[in-house]
Design an enzyme around this catalytic site. Structure first.
Site, PDB file in Angstrom:
ATOM      1  N   SER A 149      -8.267   4.343   8.405  1.00 21.64           N
ATOM      2  CA  SER A 149      -9.270   4.046   7.267  1.00 21.64           C
ATOM      3  C   SER A 149      -8.049   2.651   5.868  1.00 21.64           C
ATOM      4  O   SER A 149      -8.481   2.028   5.444  1.00 21.64           O
ATOM      5  CB  SER A 149      -8.589   5.364   6.062  1.00 21.64           C
ATOM      6  OG  SER A 149      -8.705   5.217   5.102  1.00 21.64           O
TER       7      SER A 149
ATOM      8  N   ASP B 113     -15.325   2.886   6.328  1.00 22.47           N
ATOM      9  CA  ASP B 113     -14.619   3.873   5.828  1.00 22.47           C
ATOM     10  C   ASP B 113     -14.875   3.688   4.946  1.00 22.47           C
ATOM     11  O   ASP B 113     -14.698   6.211   4.819  1.00 22.47           O
ATOM     12  CB  ASP B 113     -13.655   2.525   6.301  1.00 22.47           C
ATOM     13  CG  ASP B 113     -12.166   4.055   4.788  1.00 22.47           C
ATOM     14  OD1 ASP B 113     -11.347   4.733   5.318  1.00 22.47           O
ATOM     15  OD2 ASP B 113     -11.860   4.084   3.898  1.00 22.47           O
TER      16      ASP B 113
ATOM     17  N   LYS C  66      -9.333  -1.184   5.673  1.00 24.57           N
ATOM     18  CA  LYS C  66      -9.147  -2.139   4.925  1.00 24.57           C
ATOM     19  C   LYS C  66      -8.242  -3.332   4.546  1.00 24.57           C
ATOM     20  O   LYS C  66      -7.887  -4.101   3.187  1.00 24.57           O
ATOM     21  CB  LYS C  66      -9.352  -1.303   3.529  1.00 24.57           C
ATOM     22  CG  LYS C  66      -9.822  -0.017   3.646  1.00 24.57           C
ATOM     23  CD  LYS C  66     -10.402   0.920   2.297  1.00 24.57           C
ATOM     24  CE  LYS C  66      -8.974   1.604   2.786  1.00 24.57           C
ATOM     25  NZ  LYS C  66      -9.332   3.404   2.207  1.00 24.57           N
TER      26      LYS C  66
ATOM     27  N   ARG D 224     -15.355  12.946   6.787  1.00 25.15           N
ATOM     28  CA  ARG D 224     -13.843  13.579   6.616  1.00 25.15           C
ATOM     29  C   ARG D 224     -13.830  14.775   5.462  1.00 25.15           C
ATOM     30  O   ARG D 224     -12.695  15.132   5.654  1.00 25.15           O
ATOM     31  CB  ARG D 224     -12.876  12.955   7.071  1.00 25.15           C
ATOM     32  CG  ARG D 224     -13.193  11.628   8.370  1.00 25.15           C
ATOM     33  CD  ARG D 224     -11.852  10.162   8.321  1.00 25.15           C
ATOM     34  NE  ARG D 224     -10.594  10.577   7.710  1.00 25.15           N
ATOM     35  CZ  ARG D 224      -9.807   9.550   7.386  1.00 25.15           C
ATOM     36  NH1 ARG D 224     -10.540   8.880   7.136  1.00 25.15           N
ATOM     37  NH2 ARG D 224      -8.861   9.913   7.192  1.00 25.15           N
TER      38      ARG D 224
ATOM     39  N   HIS E 184       0.830  -1.283   0.082  1.00 25.85           N
ATOM     40  CA  HIS E 184       0.027   0.144   0.142  1.00 25.85           C
ATOM     41  C   HIS E 184       0.771   1.095   0.118  1.00 25.85           C
ATOM     42  O   HIS E 184       1.844   1.632   0.715  1.00 25.85           O
ATOM     43  CB  HIS E 184      -0.763   0.691   1.129  1.00 25.85           C
ATOM     44  CG  HIS E 184      -2.114   1.676   0.933  1.00 25.85           C
ATOM     45  ND1 HIS E 184      -3.129   1.247   0.536  1.00 25.85           N
ATOM     46  CD2 HIS E 184      -1.829   2.648   2.137  1.00 25.85           C
ATOM     47  CE1 HIS E 184      -3.220   2.272   1.025  1.00 25.85           C
ATOM     48  NE2 HIS E 184      -2.039   3.503   1.289  1.00 25.85           N
TER      49      HIS E 184
END
Lengths: 359, 359
Positions: free
Chosen positions: B190, B168, B194, B175, B89
């Site tokens: 967040s 999320d 995931k 947000r 990620h």
């Protein structure tokens, strides 16, 4: 809502306050106007309220916020009514029935006392709820009725119409459900916008402190009081603040109809010492603000004399009658409806009554 | 929503965090569950997000938040797929095309690389948007297609289905409009919810830092990276973080189809030095996390060898074909659609292209 002709964006406004920066007049104007119109959603307003709660506002921002909130709706002009018009506001506490004694007492000394009051907030009984224990009493007057009562009687107490400071109506409901009520800049905006919307000559502020009050720490109460006075003075309105102790309910009773009765007793000269001390202190400030007396102690002497004359009780009866109520309640207390205080009574207090029952 | 069987109240939760206190596991559970169900309104959630932004969360709260968010929807099991499954990620930056080079390269070394990617956020092009410049390419796979592609090809990239971490999805949108995105606890919840919802053996995190990144201060990037790794480790997942510089877009191009082309060139051995440095660094971490190599430098040697073999390019072609795209794009770039990056390109960068035009 992102950007407009003013170049403001609500996202930028939230970010700035989140990071501790000062908001410009244009930004505060953009936010209040957009929120009242429904163009800015509640969730963005809630984020901004929390950012203001945690980051604060300086005096310039608070003065702007107050003025802009005030102009979000109708202003109530008192033009054409003779005499000095002086308003009193208390930040609320349990068992506060000062307004019912103070208003006729001060009116008896030649001052016009117009009050726009509220309903119960949490555990504190609202002025309007208390008045509704008088059979027939109308708590919501139209502007012309409001002015007529003030002119004829010298005092008037009414709820606000929808069109007075709609920004506060909407923001208060939001703050109440987002844990952002107890913020000095937001309290100042809320209180002072409503006080300034009414065209008086002066405002007397009674900021309660102690365990029975909205703010329990003396330090916070002093800061709130100074802030409110500064905002009033910045708006060119004579403003005097008094911090009064409220470690237990004022007077001997708590409960709507009981408090009305206790107030009438006070007007008959039988007021509890604590109620009379606060009432005379605030009333003296009103006389000073109106320019009727320069010296606080002399003002108190004048008020004590007025009380003994019986005139304040007569004014209170005329006030009840002018607003549709039955003035015989002053002589026969059984005519007042017992009413429950919404939200109940906080524990641990002495001399606490609910619906005629000692708790 | 005030109170329930758990004894929690959203008002109390907002107040606690506003005043800087730690939220209990039950309180975080109550909030996330209530918000996803629509029982807690956006404005209360917005006030809480701002309170978290300004007051922070400790590691216990972040770990709870992440785990509870992860369990707000479906988990994606990769059971029954042979080999080590390692996910990568990146926290996002301009011109990041690492995934397209890294995934086939690491897959060529025997690791399964499953990725759930996102769309463009603000000025950074989204991985899915870039892939859509390949004619016919399907960016949203069903769970069985996702697993089949991963098993057969060794890599897969898909958008998330609605049911993965719905908390999320809802919180991010809130947000994004309340200036509460850039909060380390909220970013951690967040991202990691995931990543953890996908049943991998390990997670490699690429936290960008510098003027082209989401977080421009190195200090903040280090804190974010440490936090993400801690949350991953607390959830018993092998997690390795790498902080990489992004002071200008990675590689020579910015633009969806241009970045796909540049990635294919990299797989052919013609990658820009900066792209290859970051790709090899992250890929080596994946080999280490999978237990294929213990030494980072040896892992890099292995990867360089794999790249020269041509196998990664073959895997990338099979990946395109498996997801419905036309693999001939790898040999004929004119088959890729030029696409606009939503939000445009930030100014002041060198070597910036938009739709094949140098800016």
């Amino acid at each position: 809502m992102e950007g407009n002709a003013s170049g403001c964006s609500v996202y930028e406004i939230i970010s700035k306050k989140r990071d501790g920066y000062e908001l410009s007049t244009e930004e505060i104007q953009f936010f209040i106007t957009g929120y009242v119109k429904g163009e800015i959603p509640d969730y963005q307003a809630a984020a901004l309220m929390m950012a203001i709660y945690l980051r604060g506002m300086n005096q310039r921002e608070m003065t702007d916020l107050t003025r802009i909130m005030m102009h979000s709706g109708d202003l109530i002009s008192l033009d054409g009514i003779d005499g000095k018009k002086i308003d009193k506001h208390s930040t609320g506490g349990v068992g506060d029935k000062i307004s019912f004694v103070l208003s006729p007492l001060v009116a008896a000394c030649g001052i016009k006392v117009p009050m726009l009051s509220g309903r119960s907030l949490g555990h504190t009984g609202g002025t309007l709820d208390k008045l509704e224990s008088i059979p027939g009493f109308k708590v919501l007057l139209q502007p012309d009725e409001f002015k007529k009562t003030l002119r004829d009687v010298g005092m008037v107490i009414s709820g606000q119409t929808e069109n007075v400071v709609p920004a506060d109506r909407k923001l208060y409901a939001l703050r109440d459900s987002t844990a952002t009520v107890n913020s000095i800049p937001l309290i100042a905006g809320s209180i002072m916008s409503k006080k300034l919307a009414l065209g008086t000559d002066g405002i007397i502020l009674d900021v309660k402190t102690g365990s029975g009050a909205f703010m329990s720490e003396l330090e916070d109460s002093i800061e709130l009081c100074k802030t409110l006075v500064a905002v009033g003075e910045n708006a060119n309105r004579t403003t005097i603040g008094l911090i009064t102790h409220m470690d237990q309910p004022l007077g001997n009773t708590v409960g709507n109809s009981l408090e009305i009765k206790e107030s009438i007793e006070a007007l008959k000269g039988n007021g509890p010492a604590d109620v009379m001390e606060v009432t005379l202190g605030l009333s003296a400030c009103m006389l000073v603000a109106a320019g009727i007396e320069k010296n606080h102690n002399k003002a108190i002497e004048k008020l004590e004399k007025a009380l003994k004359s019986g005139k304040p009780l007569e004014i209170f009866k005329r006030f009840i009658a002018a607003q549709g109520g039955d003035p015989r309640v002053c002589d026969d207390y059984s005519l007042a409806f017992p009413q429950q205080i919404p939200g109940g009574i906080p524990g641990g207090k002495k001399r606490v009554y609910l619906n005629n029952q000692r708790l």
